[in-house]
Design a protein around this motif. Sequence first.
Motif, mmCIF file in Angstrom:
data_model
loop_
_atom_site.group_PDB
_atom_site.id
_atom_site.type_symbol
_atom_site.label_atom_id
_atom_site.label_comp_id
_atom_site.label_asym_id
_atom_site.label_seq_id
_atom_site.Cartn_x
_atom_site.Cartn_y
_atom_site.Cartn_z
ATOM 1 N N ILE A 28 8.257 -7.739 77.355
ATOM 2 C CA ILE A 28 8.725 -8.747 76.402
ATOM 3 C C ILE A 28 8.058 -8.427 75.079
ATOM 4 N N LEU A 29 8.831 -8.447 74.007
ATOM 5 C CA LEU A 29 8.323 -8.087 72.687
ATOM 6 C C LEU A 29 8.849 -9.071 71.656
ATOM 7 N N ASP A 30 7.953 -9.563 70.817
ATOM 8 C CA ASP A 30 8.363 -10.335 69.638
ATOM 9 C C ASP A 30 8.537 -9.346 68.495
ATOM 10 N N PRO A 31 9.753 -9.139 68.013
ATOM 11 C CA PRO A 31 9.988 -8.104 66.999
ATOM 12 C C PRO A 31 9.643 -8.521 65.583
ATOM 13 N N ALA A 32 8.971 -9.652 65.409
ATOM 14 C CA ALA A 32 8.587 -10.082 64.062
ATOM 15 C C ALA A 32 7.791 -8.980 63.373
ATOM 16 N N GLY A 33 8.166 -8.641 62.177
ATOM 17 C CA GLY A 33 7.500 -7.593 61.425
ATOM 18 C C GLY A 33 8.162 -6.235 61.532
ATOM 19 N N ILE A 34 9.134 -6.101 62.429
ATOM 20 C CA ILE A 34 9.779 -4.798 62.610
ATOM 21 C C ILE A 34 10.541 -4.390 61.350
ATOM 22 N N GLU A 35 10.950 -5.378 60.561
ATOM 23 C CA GLU A 35 11.711 -5.077 59.349
ATOM 24 C C GLU A 35 10.834 -4.455 58.261
ATOM 25 N N THR A 36 9.513 -4.528 58.409
ATOM 26 C CA THR A 36 8.622 -3.970 57.385
ATOM 27 C C THR A 36 8.385 -2.475 57.567
ATOM 28 N N ILE A 37 8.845 -1.915 58.671
ATOM 29 C CA ILE A 37 8.682 -0.476 58.905
ATOM 30 C C ILE A 37 9.770 0.253 58.124
ATOM 31 N N SER A 38 9.366 1.151 57.248
ATOM 32 C CA SER A 38 10.311 1.754 56.306
ATOM 33 C C SER A 38 11.174 2.842 56.935
ATOM 34 N N ASP A 39 10.642 3.584 57.896
ATOM 35 C CA ASP A 39 11.405 4.674 58.490
ATOM 36 C C ASP A 39 12.546 4.124 59.344
ATOM 37 N N PRO A 40 13.733 4.717 59.253
ATOM 38 C CA PRO A 40 14.831 4.259 60.116
ATOM 39 C C PRO A 40 14.647 4.658 61.568
ATOM 40 N N VAL A 41 13.927 5.750 61.806
ATOM 41 C CA VAL A 41 13.711 6.273 63.159
ATOM 42 C C VAL A 41 12.232 6.151 63.476
ATOM 43 N N PHE A 42 11.898 5.339 64.488
ATOM 44 C CA PHE A 42 10.491 5.168 64.840
ATOM 45 C C PHE A 42 10.372 4.643 66.265
ATOM 46 N N SER A 43 9.199 4.831 66.826
ATOM 47 C CA SER A 43 8.901 4.396 68.183
ATOM 48 C C SER A 43 8.304 2.993 68.172
ATOM 49 N N LEU A 44 8.493 2.263 69.263
ATOM 50 C CA LEU A 44 7.854 0.964 69.402
ATOM 51 C C LEU A 44 6.336 1.078 69.462
ATOM 52 N N ASN A 45 5.821 2.290 69.637
ATOM 53 C CA ASN A 45 4.378 2.469 69.586
ATOM 54 C C ASN A 45 3.789 1.948 68.271
ATOM 55 N N LEU A 46 4.542 2.021 67.179
ATOM 56 C CA LEU A 46 4.050 1.503 65.904
ATOM 57 C C LEU A 46 3.785 0.009 65.980
ATOM 58 N N LEU A 47 4.704 -0.736 66.586
ATOM 59 C CA LEU A 47 4.492 -2.172 66.754
ATOM 60 C C LEU A 47 3.367 -2.446 67.732
ATOM 61 N N TRP A 48 3.328 -1.711 68.850
ATOM 62 C CA TRP A 48 2.253 -1.921 69.821
ATOM 63 C C TRP A 48 0.887 -1.721 69.183
ATOM 64 N N ASN A 49 0.746 -0.687 68.359
ATOM 65 C CA ASN A 49 -0.549 -0.424 67.728
ATOM 66 C C ASN A 49 -0.981 -1.605 66.857
ATOM 67 N N ARG A 50 -0.033 -2.186 66.132
ATOM 68 C CA ARG A 50 -0.344 -3.381 65.344
ATOM 69 C C ARG A 50 -0.810 -4.524 66.237
ATOM 70 N N MET A 51 -0.079 -4.742 67.303
ATOM 71 C CA MET A 51 -0.357 -5.875 68.178
ATOM 72 C C MET A 51 -1.666 -5.698 68.936
ATOM 73 N N ILE A 52 -1.962 -4.463 69.336
ATOM 74 C CA ILE A 52 -3.242 -4.189 69.975
ATOM 75 C C ILE A 52 -4.378 -4.497 69.005
ATOM 76 N N ALA A 53 -4.237 -4.072 67.756
ATOM 77 C CA ALA A 53 -5.268 -4.326 66.747
ATOM 78 C C ALA A 53 -5.452 -5.819 66.502
#
Length: 230
Positions: free
Chosen positions: A171-196
């Motif tokens: 389950i993932l809350d995608p809040a903040g996903i719109e701030t990632i500038s690259d069109p192609v990216f892995s969910l690892n970017l969001l996970w790293n934020r959430m882990i931090a």
Amino acid sequence: MRSTPDALMLFAAGLGTRMKELTRTRPKPLIEVAGKPLLDHALDLAREGGASRIVANAHYLADQITAHLARSEVLVSDERDVVLETGGGLRKALPLLGPGPVFTLNTDAIWTGPNVISTLKAAWDGDRMSALLALVPREAAVGYSGAGDFSLALDGRISRGEGYVYTGAQILDPAGIETISDPVFSLNLLWNRMIAEGRAYGVIHRGGWCDVGRPECLPLAEGLLSDAAR
């Protein structure tokens, strides 16, 4: 905005290159395990787990995915122009999924035991969590050859490490996903934020799980299902 997720994203757009000749003329989600396409195994989990809105993305041999789902309730997020990876694919599908947290489920695994979608739903706490990943201990991960993806603390928080394998369900809350500038990216970017932020958690799947990413995993997956049936 919903607090308890009821929408689910099926990741079905990958090239499936590790499957070699098996994916030369068909997409990996349509490879059969025990007489049923991997995509349908995943759909069974989603439906039985209570997902009321299901979206699948499609890129490689997308016409086959679209045709397979044509008579179902599943909506298709078309990625024919470019494969967007997991993060970009989820972001493109959000208008179809609706607002708030969502389930995501990979289509290249076989599960036995408790329904992982139900397990995630029961453990979800949106006040504390931005992500809840379904994990299995490394020694229980059939068909997997790595050391693990995450460590799991006593309070359920995850960190990058070894010992537990991400199963491809969350389950993932995608809040903040719109701030990632690259069109192609892995969910690892969001996970790293959430882990931090201390908002990424794990829950252990108490049944069988098999990664079906390579041809030699197919008999392992069928063996897992056969053992469960007995």
